[in-house]
Design a protein around this motif. Structure first.
Motif, PDB file in Angstrom:
ATOM      1  N   ASN A 116      47.216  61.230  16.965  1.00 54.06           N
ATOM      2  CA  ASN A 116      46.407  61.601  15.798  1.00 54.06           C
ATOM      3  C   ASN A 116      44.939  61.838  16.157  1.00 54.06           C
ATOM      4  O   ASN A 116      44.057  61.731  15.307  1.00 54.06           O
ATOM      5  CB  ASN A 116      46.486  60.510  14.723  1.00 54.06           C
ATOM      6  N   ASP A 132      51.126  49.074  11.707  1.00 53.61           N
ATOM      7  CA  ASP A 132      52.007  50.142  12.189  1.00 53.61           C
ATOM      8  C   ASP A 132      52.041  51.332  11.232  1.00 53.61           C
ATOM      9  O   ASP A 132      52.245  52.470  11.660  1.00 53.61           O
ATOM     10  CB  ASP A 132      53.431  49.607  12.386  1.00 53.61           C
ATOM     11  N   ILE A 139      44.077  53.820  15.907  1.00 54.66           N
ATOM     12  CA  ILE A 139      44.596  55.143  15.564  1.00 54.66           C
ATOM     13  C   ILE A 139      45.489  55.628  16.695  1.00 54.66           C
ATOM     14  O   ILE A 139      45.159  55.490  17.880  1.00 54.66           O
ATOM     15  CB  ILE A 139      43.443  56.135  15.304  1.00 54.66           C
ATOM     16  N   SER A 140      46.619  56.213  16.342  1.00 54.50           N
ATOM     17  CA  SER A 140      47.573  56.692  17.335  1.00 54.50           C
ATOM     18  C   SER A 140      46.963  57.795  18.202  1.00 54.50           C
ATOM     19  O   SER A 140      46.242  58.662  17.693  1.00 54.50           O
ATOM     20  CB  SER A 140      48.821  57.237  16.631  1.00 54.50           C
ATOM     21  N   ILE A 187      49.317  54.666  10.932  1.00 53.62           N
ATOM     22  CA  ILE A 187      49.474  55.942  11.628  1.00 53.62           C
ATOM     23  C   ILE A 187      49.519  57.113  10.648  1.00 53.62           C
ATOM     24  O   ILE A 187      49.123  58.230  10.974  1.00 53.62           O
ATOM     25  CB  ILE A 187      50.744  55.917  12.510  1.00 53.62           C
ATOM     26  N   TRP A 188      49.999  56.855   9.433  1.00 54.32           N
ATOM     27  CA  TRP A 188      50.133  57.920   8.443  1.00 54.32           C
ATOM     28  C   TRP A 188      48.858  58.124   7.623  1.00 54.32           C
ATOM     29  O   TRP A 188      48.792  59.038   6.802  1.00 54.32           O
ATOM     30  CB  TRP A 188      51.295  57.614   7.490  1.00 54.32           C
TER      31      TRP A 188
END
Length: 547
Positions: free
Chosen positions: A254, A229, A250-251, A232-233
């Motif tokens: 993004n 989770d 990958i989100s 994402i960053w």
């Protein structure tokens, strides 16, 4: 009709025979070089670039004939078709609209899509640069790792390195392309997971080398304690395949978009250039685009006789097809442009390394030359001996900025002097009489060793300074030069089918290296079969590499 059956081709062949034994030093002699001088006639300025092509084995008649060749091979018509979005890549049924990426006109093709994606890039880049985008422990990003290969690596890496004097010092940009694990491992040893952002760049998101590196860096993050989770960053993607991106983890928020009307080696102007924008900032990225757009307009509207890409392209054809030169050198007298020769290798050789015409016939004339080079003055102490005295004629592009990117006294004058001296020496050479005068009577045996034939062709490309705008124009200059040559040779510069066979075979062999029974190897030739068998003996069932 085949290119070499055109009447203008025959005229150029006859002209070549007429001037092939002429020496450039005679054309520059005081008696012959009357105003307007040869340098005046063969120098053009546009878009922040000065091209001096006077030290070439050409006359005014050569240029006139080459311009006729451009017209007879429909360079202008094909150029206009590219700019207006027609299908100029017929084997993939695609347009080639990299020029639209740097056109600010709201009515240009795909303007709305481009603007939307550029705004998204800008907002993201600013958050990273300002420290607002933080990693899973709340620390700002200090390292950006661009993972891609080919056009997803060479262009961004070249530009970021060239303009690093404008980069934000807090953030380091790293590039990983090679599937050799050493490439990635060297970067991982310099960074920490809490403050690292990975940009995965792949149009299909299935490119073998890129995905191997992406998976390895994802595992590295997870071993550091970053949960799925929290990834994402630390991950963003540039791709045309969002489903594969999401499947990787990958989100969707993004993902930056790629389009099929932009080829990989022409893509640094798109979201593929996200690492560039993070490095030098959105405003400087805009200036890069503006410089390229200025050159686009020059290419589109300047008369052929004063058109920088057209003339560079025609000179390339002149040496490749009439002098038989098999390669040419790019020698940037700028350490900042260290990666430019590698970038141009892909641009020209992947684009024009073709032996089939647009209508599917095999060519019976040479196409792309081999492109190679290194920055001066290092190159002078490496391979310039061959360029001066070797039996092979290798045309050279000298590229330099009149303004240094540093403040060290005395260095830039030496750099300029070396560049100008090399082009002059390559043109003049040294006669036997001049060599004998230097050697003296007591060293007569030395004379043949210090004779230089000269008459070696060079272009000198000057930038007032190396900044985003001039670099953008320089890149666009070579893009369009490549297109001009493709138009003359009647080949497609926008596909690369020759890359595919090796990819297919490598997937088969990769499986055979670790799991396939020996019997399956007999579908290979004896050399490949022996190589696979030997390699299998040194491969363990599971990699134990530790980062």
């Amino acid at each position: 009709m085949s290119l070499n059956l055109l009447p203008i081709w025959s005229a150029l062949s006859a002209h070549y025979e007429l001037i092939r034994d002429c020496h450039m030093r005679d054309w520059f002699s005081t008696a012959n070089d009357q105003p307007p001088t040869r340098a005046d006639r063969f120098t053009i300025n546009s878009s922040g670039i000065t091209l001096d092509f006077s030290k070439n084995r050409i006359t005014d008649q050569t240029i006139a004939l080459l311009i006729q060749l451009a017209r007879k091979t429909y360079v202008q018509e094909r150029r206009d078709a590219m700019f207006t979005g027609e299908i100029v890549n017929p084997t993939e049924h695609r347009a080639a609209l990299h020029t639209a990426l740097r056109d600010s006109d709201a009515h240009s093709p795909y303007a709305a899509q481009i603007k939307t994606e550029r705004i998204k890039m800008r907002l993201f880049a600013e958050r990273v640069r300002n420290g607002q985008w933080v990693g899973y422990t709340g620390k700002p990003i200090q390292h950006v790792v661009n993972i891609g290969i080919g056009g997803s690596d060479l262009g961004p890496k070249m530009v970021t390195h060239a303009l690093r004097h404008l980069a934000k010092s807090r953030i380091s940009i790293h590039y990983v392309s090679n599937v050799d694990g050493v490439d990635l491992q060297n970067v991982l040893e310099q960074i920490n997971p809490e403050q690292t952002l990975a940009i995965i760049v792949s149009k299909t998101f299935t490119t073998s080398e890129t995905m191997a590196n992406a998976c390895s860096i994802r595992d590295w993050f997870r071993r550091s304690g970053c949960t799925p989770d929290q990834l994402i960053w630390h991950f963003v993607a540039v791709s045309a395949n969002p489903a594969e991106v999401v499947r990787f983890g990958i989100s969707p928020n993004n993902i930056f978009e790629m389009w099929d009307w932009v080829g990989g080696r022409y893509s640094l102007w798109s979201a593929v250039g996200l690492s560039i924008m993070i490095a030098i900032g959105p405003e400087n990225f805009d200036r890069l685009l503006q410089g390229a757009h200025l050159l686009d307009k020059h290419f589109r509207y300047a008369p052929l006789e004063r058109n920088l890409p057209v003339l560079l392209g025609l000179l390339g054809v002149w040496y490749r097809n009439f002098f038989g030169s098999q390669s040419y050198v790019v020698a940037p007298y700028s350490q900042a442009l260290h990666f430019l020769p590698a970038y141009l290798q892909q641009l020209e050789m992947e684009s024009n390394g073709k032996s089939v015409t647009l209508d599917g016939h095999f060519v019976d004339y040479p196409t792309s030359a081999v492109v190679w080079g290194e920055p001066g003055t290092n190159s002078q102490h490496a391979f310039f001996q061959m360029l001066h005295q070797g039996p092979t004629i290798v045309p050279i592009d000298f590229i330099l900025s009149l303004t240094p990117e540093h403040s060290l006294p005395g260095h830039h004058e030496k750099l300029l002097a070396n560049c100008f001296a090399q082009s002059e020496a390559l043109m003049l050479g040294r006669t036997e009489a001049e060599a004998r005068n230097i050697a003296g009577c007591e060293r007569e045996a030395l004379v043949p060793h210090i004779v230089f034939p000269g008459n070696r062709p060079t272009n000198t490309i000057l930038l007032d300074e190396l900044n985003p705008q001039s670099l953008g124009a320089l890149i666009a200059l070579y893009e369009h030069k490549t297109f001009v040559q493709a138009a003359i040779w009647n080949i497609n510069p926008f596909d690369q089918w020759g890359v595919e066979l090796g990819k297919i075979l490598s997937k088969i062999i990769e499986l055979e290296l670790v799991s396939s029974p020996t019997g399956d190897l007999y579908k290979h030739d004896s050399s490949t079969r022996t190589l696979i068998t030997r390699a299998r003996k040194s491969i363990t069932a599971k990699s134990t590499i530790t980062y």
